[in-house]
Motif scaffolding. Structure first.
Motif, PDB file in Angstrom:
ATOM      1  N   ALA A  12     -44.595  64.059  -8.087  1.00 48.66           N
ATOM      2  CA  ALA A  12     -44.830  62.622  -7.965  1.00 48.66           C
ATOM      3  C   ALA A  12     -46.077  62.730  -7.420  1.00 48.66           C
ATOM      4  O   ALA A  12     -46.974  61.396  -7.545  1.00 48.66           O
ATOM      5  N   LEU A  67     -37.061  59.751  -9.417  1.00 55.34           N
ATOM      6  CA  LEU A  67     -37.569  59.458  -8.502  1.00 55.34           C
ATOM      7  C   LEU A  67     -38.744  58.206  -8.564  1.00 55.34           C
ATOM      8  O   LEU A  67     -38.805  57.982  -7.027  1.00 55.34           O
ATOM      9  N   ASP A 114     -36.587  70.333  -4.320  1.00 50.44           N
ATOM     10  CA  ASP A 114     -37.745  69.098  -3.859  1.00 50.44           C
ATOM     11  C   ASP A 114     -39.180  69.460  -3.842  1.00 50.44           C
ATOM     12  O   ASP A 114     -39.342  68.233  -4.088  1.00 50.44           O
ATOM     13  N   ARG A 131     -37.752  62.138 -14.686  1.00 52.12           N
ATOM     14  CA  ARG A 131     -38.035  63.132 -13.622  1.00 52.12           C
ATOM     15  C   ARG A 131     -38.527  62.121 -13.058  1.00 52.12           C
ATOM     16  O   ARG A 131     -37.958  61.445 -11.402  1.00 52.12           O
ATOM     17  N   ASP A 170     -40.039  68.351  -6.753  1.00 56.56           N
ATOM     18  CA  ASP A 170     -40.576  66.344  -6.958  1.00 56.56           C
ATOM     19  C   ASP A 170     -41.670  66.218  -6.292  1.00 56.56           C
ATOM     20  O   ASP A 170     -42.062  65.635  -6.612  1.00 56.56           O
ATOM     21  N   GLN A 171     -42.104  66.437  -5.327  1.00 60.16           N
ATOM     22  CA  GLN A 171     -42.619  66.738  -4.042  1.00 60.16           C
ATOM     23  C   GLN A 171     -44.007  66.700  -5.030  1.00 60.16           C
ATOM     24  O   GLN A 171     -45.107  65.483  -4.802  1.00 60.16           O
TER      25      GLN A 171
END
Length: 174
Positions: A107, A137, A100, A133, A103-104
């Motif tokens: 982004a 997202l 996670d 990815r 991902d954050q």
């Protein structure tokens, strides 16, 4: 780390080495950072210390994460797949699950204008993995529309047992 007004310390152990990471906010806009490396007997084997401007802290964290990926990839046991092990020499996180936090961070960095190549380097992954990815997202649209399920062949469709004649009228020699 003197004159600190707030201090945070985290400890993690990776492959028998313990890392104690401390960050302390000073009265100024700087953060004092200390990374202590300990062996399995809790003996100090390395230390990294410095003062970092608060706006640079995120970038320094990325650099340390990328470095940790490179060094831990070199020490990590093999995946059992020669192709993946070879890829991990260049891309230490190839085929590793995304967290996670990854991902954050991905982004955010992409939203801040980082290039795919820079993200590939920072995350230790192939450019295709970064693009995939970002697509998952919802940060970019898929370059290729999703495939439709294959349609069932019609029962009357003939399957030739030899290739069709060439358009020049000359049959292949088989």
């Amino acid at each position: 780390m003197k004159d600190a007004t707030a201090k945070i310390t985290r400890t993690t152990t990776v492959y028998g080495r313990t890392y104690k990471i401390s960050a302390a906010a000073t009265g100024s806009e700087d953060v004092d950072l200390e990374v202590l490396m300990l062996n399995g007997s809790d003996e100090e084997i390395g230390r990294l210390m410095g003062r970092i401007p608060r706006p640079s802290l995120h970038s320094v964290g990325q650099a340390l994460s990328a470095l940790a990926g490179i060094t831990s990839g070199a020490r990590a046991p093999g995946s059992g797949n020669k192709r993946i092990d070879q890829l991990r020499k260049t891309y230490p996180n190839a085929y590793q699950p995304w967290t996670d936090g990854d991902d954050q961070q991905l982004a955010k960095l992409y939203g801040d204008g980082a290039s795919i190549k820079d993200l590939s380097t920072a995350f230790g992954r192939q450019t295709g993995a970064i693009i995939a990815r970002l697509t998952v997202l919802g940060q970019i649209e898929a370059a290729v529309p999703p495939r439709k399920p294959p349609s069932q062949p019609s029962p009357t469709a003939a399957v030739p047992d030899r290739p069709a004649p060439a358009s020049d009228g000359i049959d292949p020699p088989f």
